[in-house]
Design a protein around this motif. Structure first.
Motif, PDB file in Angstrom:
ATOM      1  N   LEU A  31       0.831  -1.205   0.000  1.00 58.01           N
ATOM      2  CA  LEU A  31       0.000   0.000   0.000  1.00 58.01           C
ATOM      3  C   LEU A  31       0.867   1.257   0.000  1.00 58.01           C
ATOM      4  N   ILE A  32       1.977   1.209   0.702  1.00 57.03           N
ATOM      5  CA  ILE A  32       2.875   2.364   0.761  1.00 57.03           C
ATOM      6  C   ILE A  32       3.590   2.576  -0.561  1.00 57.03           C
ATOM      7  N   LEU A  33       4.064   1.482  -1.162  1.00 62.91           N
ATOM      8  CA  LEU A  33       4.908   1.592  -2.355  1.00 62.91           C
ATOM      9  C   LEU A  33       4.112   1.623  -3.655  1.00 62.91           C
ATOM     10  N   SER A  34       2.915   1.022  -3.681  1.00 69.07           N
ATOM     11  CA  SER A  34       2.217   0.813  -4.956  1.00 69.07           C
ATOM     12  C   SER A  34       1.142   1.845  -5.274  1.00 69.07           C
ATOM     13  N   ILE A  35       0.460   2.388  -4.253  1.00 64.76           N
ATOM     14  CA  ILE A  35      -0.646   3.316  -4.521  1.00 64.76           C
ATOM     15  C   ILE A  35      -0.077   4.617  -5.071  1.00 64.76           C
ATOM     16  N   PRO A  36      -0.441   4.996  -6.296  1.00 63.21           N
ATOM     17  CA  PRO A  36       0.157   6.190  -6.921  1.00 63.21           C
ATOM     18  C   PRO A  36      -0.370   7.486  -6.324  1.00 63.21           C
ATOM     19  N   LEU A  37       0.411   8.538  -6.495  1.00 65.07           N
ATOM     20  CA  LEU A  37       0.079   9.833  -5.915  1.00 65.07           C
ATOM     21  C   LEU A  37      -1.069  10.513  -6.654  1.00 65.07           C
ATOM     22  N   ARG A  69      13.547  13.152  10.690  1.00 64.46           N
ATOM     23  CA  ARG A  69      14.193  13.353   9.384  1.00 64.46           C
ATOM     24  C   ARG A  69      13.464  12.621   8.263  1.00 64.46           C
ATOM     25  N   GLY A  70      12.444  11.861   8.631  1.00 64.51           N
ATOM     26  CA  GLY A  70      11.663  11.143   7.631  1.00 64.51           C
ATOM     27  C   GLY A  70      11.784   9.650   7.777  1.00 64.51           C
ATOM     28  N   PRO A  71      11.248   8.888   6.819  1.00 64.73           N
ATOM     29  CA  PRO A  71      11.373   7.432   6.857  1.00 64.73           C
ATOM     30  C   PRO A  71      12.713   6.988   6.293  1.00 64.73           C
ATOM     31  N   CYS A  72      12.923   5.677   6.236  1.00 66.75           N
ATOM     32  CA  CYS A  72      14.148   5.149   5.635  1.00 66.75           C
ATOM     33  C   CYS A  72      14.155   5.450   4.139  1.00 66.75           C
ATOM     34  N   ASP A  73      15.299   5.256   3.506  1.00 73.42           N
ATOM     35  CA  ASP A  73      15.484   5.663   2.110  1.00 73.42           C
ATOM     36  C   ASP A  73      14.454   5.060   1.167  1.00 73.42           C
ATOM     37  N   GLU A  74      14.016   3.830   1.455  1.00 71.23           N
ATOM     38  CA  GLU A  74      13.078   3.154   0.556  1.00 71.23           C
ATOM     39  C   GLU A  74      11.751   3.898   0.454  1.00 71.23           C
ATOM     40  N   GLN A 105       5.497   8.794   1.401  1.00 69.14           N
ATOM     41  CA  GLN A 105       5.237   9.473   2.663  1.00 69.14           C
ATOM     42  C   GLN A 105       3.753   9.830   2.807  1.00 69.14           C
ATOM     43  N   ARG A 106       3.126  10.211   1.703  1.00 72.56           N
ATOM     44  CA  ARG A 106       1.678  10.427   1.755  1.00 72.56           C
ATOM     45  C   ARG A 106       0.972   9.152   2.195  1.00 72.56           C
ATOM     46  N   ASN A 107       1.355   8.028   1.574  1.00 74.55           N
ATOM     47  CA  ASN A 107       0.711   6.758   1.877  1.00 74.55           C
ATOM     48  C   ASN A 107       0.981   6.300   3.314  1.00 74.55           C
ATOM     49  N   ILE A 108       2.178   6.578   3.831  1.00 74.55           N
ATOM     50  CA  ILE A 108       2.484   6.240   5.226  1.00 74.55           C
ATOM     51  C   ILE A 108       1.535   6.986   6.163  1.00 74.55           C
ATOM     52  N   CYS A 109       1.346   8.275   5.907  1.00 73.70           N
ATOM     53  CA  CYS A 109       0.465   9.081   6.768  1.00 73.70           C
ATOM     54  C   CYS A 109      -0.970   8.584   6.716  1.00 73.70           C
ATOM     55  N   ASN A 111       6.446  17.082   9.851  1.00 71.61           N
ATOM     56  CA  ASN A 111       5.852  17.287   8.525  1.00 71.61           C
ATOM     57  C   ASN A 111       4.975  18.536   8.452  1.00 71.61           C
ATOM     58  N   LEU A 112       4.633  19.110   9.592  1.00 68.08           N
ATOM     59  CA  LEU A 112       3.757  20.291   9.598  1.00 68.08           C
ATOM     60  C   LEU A 112       4.580  21.548   9.339  1.00 68.08           C
ATOM     61  N   ASP A 113       5.231  21.553   8.222  1.00 65.21           N
ATOM     62  CA  ASP A 113       6.122  22.660   7.858  1.00 65.21           C
ATOM     63  C   ASP A 113       5.843  23.036   6.416  1.00 65.21           C
ATOM     64  N   LYS A 114       5.797  24.318   6.131  1.00 59.70           N
ATOM     65  CA  LYS A 114       5.481  24.775   4.776  1.00 59.70           C
ATOM     66  C   LYS A 114       6.508  24.328   3.747  1.00 59.70           C
ATOM     67  N   SER A 115       7.683  23.930   4.196  1.00 62.04           N
ATOM     68  CA  SER A 115       8.710  23.473   3.255  1.00 62.04           C
ATOM     69  C   SER A 115       8.466  22.039   2.793  1.00 62.04           C
ATOM     70  N   CYS A 116       7.626  21.294   3.504  1.00 67.52           N
ATOM     71  CA  CYS A 116       7.317  19.916   3.111  1.00 67.52           C
ATOM     72  C   CYS A 116       6.291  19.904   1.973  1.00 67.52           C
ATOM     73  N   ALA A 117       6.239  18.784   1.279  1.00 70.63           N
ATOM     74  CA  ALA A 117       5.242  18.634   0.211  1.00 70.63           C
ATOM     75  C   ALA A 117       3.844  18.776   0.795  1.00 70.63           C
ATOM     76  N   GLU A 118       3.001  19.582   0.133  1.00 74.70           N
ATOM     77  CA  GLU A 118       1.679  19.886   0.680  1.00 74.70           C
ATOM     78  C   GLU A 118       0.851  18.637   0.974  1.00 74.70           C
ATOM     79  N   VAL A 119       0.951  17.629   0.098  1.00 74.56           N
ATOM     80  CA  VAL A 119       0.130  16.436   0.288  1.00 74.56           C
ATOM     81  C   VAL A 119       0.580  15.671   1.526  1.00 74.56           C
TER      82      VAL A 119
END
Length: 559
Positions: A114-120, A156-161, A168-172, A202-210
């Motif tokens: 679900l994290i890796l396959s669901i497209p944005l 700092r975020g999740p692991c590199d994968e 990251q959207r899917n993780i949330c 993640n609640l920072d304006k510099s992060c991706a809005e989604v």
């Protein structure tokens, strides 16, 4: 049943003994716009307390298994949009995923997929993540610990994968869904220091809005457990400035994603995570030019309404509905809706006879007293049946126009000014008493214009009226109170002894069976799937004389 896929998980839990509903705080419900047509599937989950079975295998077989799971996830995503007939069987891909998830390693494979396959870019992606997780058994503590290790979350975020914006959207979305399903102590365990740090970072304006958006929604869902709410509040208050206060400035930004972020930040600040020195949104709104809005007293349980009364959003896993405050009985009327999200919403017209059954998945267009436009699946809904229309799929920023001609007894829908042929079905059973109305699947949002500002695509060659020119609301009626303030207000007002204990308006003339608890009106009882007193599943709602003593029945009620 028209729009979505929503089934009562708690009922299946009690019947089968499966570990599917965590507690009374859990919202193990699936938005009907995604799953209505999927009936209950017979599953052989482990009984509560046994958990998953751990299996091992070679690395090559595990890779092959993961590829198969990825394929099943994508197949389910592609088929969900086509499921509009309630008699259809669930996709075989979905059934197979449920079987895979019965084992601990299989559950982790499904989550990873679900994290890796669901497209944005798929508007149904977040809702399908929620749907599939909701259909899977609850994870064990060991599976949650393994999930934490696999994600490698930190500020700092999740692991590199999982570093991509999509992952990251899917993780949330995934952790928010689990927070709803688990609730109580298990939800507290899920919200580890690392996960909390990640979501707040993640609640920072510099992060991706989604990613910002779904981090806010995840925190909101974690806060359904009171201990988590305190923990999140402390973390937010330790930041200077409060990140949600900064983000609420994005509400009504020209970018639809920022608009969503601003709306959610503002709603959380009003209802959950109060910031010191900040006034409530309703206290700052200039409502002098607004005479018609969404009716905060005629709305299903989990729909969020903005302080100006013109915007609605659903982040719950149920199908939420609302009507406006103004009724029309004759003449020609028009209103517009700005599409902020591109998923499943059913927007149209309804009468007072149209019922909202959010837990069962009934919304606008799912009975004979309402008719709705679905721009995601390109359908017109009436009487829980759908017919395709010729408009393209709507997208964020589009304008849906809705014309009601009571003289000619027809409805006309337009998308960015392009009109469909008229529809007449709604007048089969009713000729007056119409309201603008809409229903929302998970993670969907739109804004209404009842005429308080110029229309973008007003009907041509048709004389019409706008609601706002003819409506009238008092200053008190315009106030959209935060939920907890509304509950406090209701507790303090004088009500009749025989009034419904939920709405305090209609007479309490319904007894819930088999538990026999009373104190509810017919309208509120239809909104319930479990008894608010004992949490038992409701099999029948029976009308009784209002002067019947509740205590007489409660004394006889089964324990």
């Amino acid at each position: 049943m028209g729009a979505c896929i929503c089934k009562n998980k708690a009922n299946q839990c009690h019947a089968d003994g499966h570990a599917h509903g965590a507690s009374s705080n859990s919202q193990s419900r699936t938005g009907r716009a995604e799953a209505q047509t999927i009936p209950h599937v017979n599953r052989s989950h482990q009984p509560s307390g046994q958990g998953h079975r751990r299996v091992t295998g070679s690395s090559s077989s595990r890779r092959e298994s993961q590829r198969n799971v990825d394929s099943l996830v994508l197949e389910t995503l592609s088929l969900i949009r086509t499921l509009v007939d309630n008699e259809q069987e669930p996709p075989q891909a979905m059934v197979q995923l449920q079987k895979v998830a019965e084992k601990e390693t299989g559950w982790l494979e499904v989550v990873r997929s679900l994290i890796l396959s669901i497209p944005l870019d798929n508007p149904l992606g977040p809702a399908v993540i929620t749907l599939l997780l909701d259909e899977c058994p609850l994870p064990t503590k060991e599976a949650i610990s393994e999930l934490h290790r696999n994600l490698g979350l930190s500020c700092r975020g999740p692991c590199d994968e999982y570093k991509s914006v999509c992952c990251q959207r899917n993780i949330c979305v995934m952790v928010g869904c689990l927070a709803e399903k688990l609730a109580g102590p298990n939800s507290v365990s899920l919200l580890s220091k690392e996960l909390l740090g990640y979501l707040v970072h993640n609640l920072d304006k510099s992060c991706a809005e989604v990613v910002v958006l779904h981090s806010i929604v995840a925190l909101e869902k974690f806060s359904q457990t009171s201990e988590n709410k305190v923990t999140i509040n402390k973390s937010l208050q330790s930041k200077e400035p409060n990140p949600l206060v900064v983000l609420e400035e994005w509400w009504k930004d020209p970018s639809q994603l920022r608009w969503e972020v601003g709306f959610c930040a503002r709603w959380c600040l009003d209802n959950l995570f109060l910031a010191e020195g900040r006034t409530y949104s309703y206290e700052n709104e200039d409502l002098s030019a607004i005479n018609v809005m969404l009716n905060s007293n005629d709305v299903s349980e989990y729909l969020k309404i903005s302080a100006d009364g013109l915007e609605a959003r659903c982040d719950a896993s149920s199908f939420e509905s609302v009507r406006c405050t103004f009724q029309v009985d004759r003449g020609v009327w028009y209103y517009e809706v700005t599409i902020i999200t591109a998923g499943v919403m059913q927007i149209g017209w309804a009468t007072k006879n149209s019922h909202f059954l959010n837990h069962e998945g009934y919304g606008i267009g799912d009975d004979e007293f309402s008719l709705a436009y679905d721009g995601c699946r390109q359908l017109i809904w009436y009487h829980a049946e759908s017919k395709p229309h010729l408009h393209p799929c709507w997208k964020p920023g589009d304008t849906l126009g809705l014309l009601l001609d009571l003289d000619k007894q027809q409805l006309v829908f337009s998308l960015n000014g392009d009109c469909l042929p008229p529809f007449h079905q709604l007048f089969t059973y009713t000729r007056s008493g119409f309201f603008a109305a809409a229903s929302f699947m998970s993670y969907q949002q739109c804004a209404f214009n009842f005429g308080s500002k110029p229309f973008k695509f007003p009907p041509k060659d048709v004389e019409f009226k706008s609601f706002n020119d003819h409506g009238n609301l008092t200053a008190e009626e315009k106030i959209i109170l935060p939920r907890y303030k509304k509950l406090d207000f209701i507790k303090n007002i004088l009500v009749k002894e025989d009034s419904c204990t939920l709405c305090f308006d209609n007479p309490a003339n319904i007894v819930l069976l088999p538990c026999q608890h009373m104190g509810f009106c017919q309208k509120c009882a239809l909104q319930l799937e479990t008894c608010p007193i004992c949490r038992k599943h409701i099999k029948e709602r029976k009308q009784v004389p209002v002067d019947l003593e509740c205590s007489n029945l409660e004394d006889e009620a089964p324990s």
